[in-house]
Design an enzyme around this catalytic site. Structure first.
Site, PDB file in Angstrom:
ATOM      1  N   GLY A   1       0.806  -1.210   0.000  1.00  0.00           N
ATOM      2  CA  GLY A   1       0.000   0.000   0.000  1.00  0.00           C
ATOM      3  C   GLY A   1       0.836   1.256   0.000  1.00  0.00           C
TER       4      GLY A   1
ATOM      5  N   THR B   1       1.039   3.769   2.124  1.00  0.00           N
ATOM      6  CA  THR B   1       1.706   4.139   3.373  1.00  0.00           C
ATOM      7  C   THR B   1       2.957   3.294   3.584  1.00  0.00           C
ATOM      8  OG1 THR B   1      -0.478   4.653   4.280  1.00  0.00           O
ATOM      9  CG2 THR B   1       1.350   4.605   5.830  1.00  0.00           C
TER      10      THR B   1
ATOM     11  N   GLY C   1      -0.129  -1.513   6.281  1.00  0.00           N
ATOM     12  CA  GLY C   1      -1.143  -0.477   6.379  1.00  0.00           C
ATOM     13  C   GLY C   1      -2.505  -1.081   6.660  1.00  0.00           C
ATOM     14  N   ALA C   2      -3.515  -0.237   6.711  1.00  0.00           N
ATOM     15  CA  ALA C   2      -4.893  -0.691   6.900  1.00  0.00           C
ATOM     16  C   ALA C   2      -5.834   0.354   6.333  1.00  0.00           C
ATOM     17  CB  ALA C   2      -5.194  -0.933   8.380  1.00  0.00           C
ATOM     18  N   ASP C   3      -7.012  -0.106   5.947  1.00  0.00           N
ATOM     19  CA  ASP C   3      -8.025   0.800   5.415  1.00  0.00           C
ATOM     20  C   ASP C   3      -8.911   1.351   6.533  1.00  0.00           C
ATOM     21  OD1 ASP C   3      -7.303   0.321   2.595  1.00  0.00           O
ATOM     22  OD2 ASP C   3      -7.991  -1.700   3.029  1.00  0.00           O
TER      23      ASP C   3
ATOM     24  N   LYS D   1      -8.675  -4.621   5.785  1.00  0.00           N
ATOM     25  CA  LYS D   1      -7.545  -4.530   4.882  1.00  0.00           C
ATOM     26  C   LYS D   1      -7.921  -5.153   3.541  1.00  0.00           C
ATOM     27  CE  LYS D   1      -3.488  -5.734   6.313  1.00  0.00           C
ATOM     28  NZ  LYS D   1      -2.926  -4.590   5.558  1.00  0.00           N
ATOM     29  N   GLY D   2      -7.161  -4.805   2.524  1.00  0.00           N
ATOM     30  CA  GLY D   2      -7.397  -5.391   1.225  1.00  0.00           C
ATOM     31  C   GLY D   2      -7.652  -4.382   0.132  1.00  0.00           C
TER      32      GLY D   2
ATOM     33  N   GLY E   1      -5.545  -2.758  -1.403  1.00  0.00           N
ATOM     34  CA  GLY E   1      -4.539  -3.000  -2.433  1.00  0.00           C
ATOM     35  C   GLY E   1      -4.625  -4.388  -3.040  1.00  0.00           C
TER      36      GLY E   1
ATOM     37  N   GLU F   1      -1.207 -10.792   3.065  1.00  0.00           N
ATOM     38  CA  GLU F   1      -0.987  -9.969   4.247  1.00  0.00           C
ATOM     39  C   GLU F   1      -1.377 -10.721   5.515  1.00  0.00           C
ATOM     40  OE1 GLU F   1      -1.589  -5.473   2.410  1.00  0.00           O
ATOM     41  OE2 GLU F   1      -3.331  -6.605   3.094  1.00  0.00           O
TER      42      GLU F   1
END
Length: 231
Positions: free
Chosen positions: A30, A32, A86-88, A98-99, A101, A107
């Site tokens: 991702g 970040t 990272g995380a959404d 997450k996911g 990307g 992950e």
């Protein structure tokens, strides 16, 4: 540099400072994480530290190699000292979505092999309730995707097949597809929803991450960061 970019960079730099010489790392995916990789590469150049990393996507592997970070695989080591990803979304109990990307399966596999998982995010990613600001990604096999999608929607969401700019379906590094799922009022019970979705035939992995985060570093627009530790 935009406000969002500076916040992500602040989180990435703070995470790179946690890396110690000799560590085996999990390298997330991702925008970040890119800042983390760049800051880590700078430490390798300036301080001479020696580390190796298992990337969670082809994109991360390519970027790490470009930056001079040694890349290994889970065949080389299944015991990682630290994963940075990272995380959404992150809720108050450190549960994650997450996911975004498309790398959620890899992950989750890598995170499960780590002694410590540090999640780095920019501003606006910490939420009171998962599923309120970001769609939940679910990785599914291509075979029977319409049937799988119908079963997923039966869990109380609206599922969209992820596509690329040309309209073709997005494919993960594993050759699977992604359903992005909208919950009108968010996800009331992430653990129960994870279990329900995971039992649907055709679902490979769900982008709800439970008990896989120890520390959250939240970057700020002013270049500082806030570290949140799990109780």
């Amino acid at each position: 540099m935009s406000t969002a970019t500076s916040a992500k960079q602040a989180a990435g730099v703070a995470a790179a400072a946690l890396v110690e010489d000799g560590m085996q790392l999990g390298l997330g995916t991702g925008t970040t994480v890119v800042f983390f990789l760049e800051a880590l590469a700078e430490r390798i150049r300036q301080e001479g530290i020696s580390v190796s990393g298992i990337p969670t996507s082809k994109d991360t592997a390519a970027r790490a190699k470009e930056l001079g970070i040694k890349v290994i695989s889970l065949e080389d080591s299944m015991d990682l000292d630290l994963v940075v990803d990272g995380a959404d979304e992150v809720d108050l109990e450190f549960r994650l979505i997450k996911g975004g990307g498309g790398a959620l399966l890899r992950e989750k596999i890598v995170a499960a092999c780590a002694s410590r998982v540090v999640i780095i995010v920019g501003e606006g990613k910490m939420v009171d309730k998962l599923g309120t600001t970001f769609l939940l990604p679910i990785e599914v096999v291509p075979f029977g995707v319409r049937a799988t999608r119908a079963k997923v929607e039966g869990a109380g969401c609206q599922a969209f097949l992820r596509t690329m700019e040309d309209g073709e379906p997005f494919a993960t590094d594993n050759g699977n597809l992604v359903l992005d799922c909208k919950f009108r009022y968010g996800i009331d019970d992430p653990a129960e929803m994870h279990q329900t979705l995971s039992q649907i035939p055709g679902v490979v992995e769900v982008g709800i991450f439970l008990n896989l985060c120890h520390t959250v570093i939240e970057g700020c627009a002013d270049g500082n960061s806030i570290t949140h530790q799990r109780d």
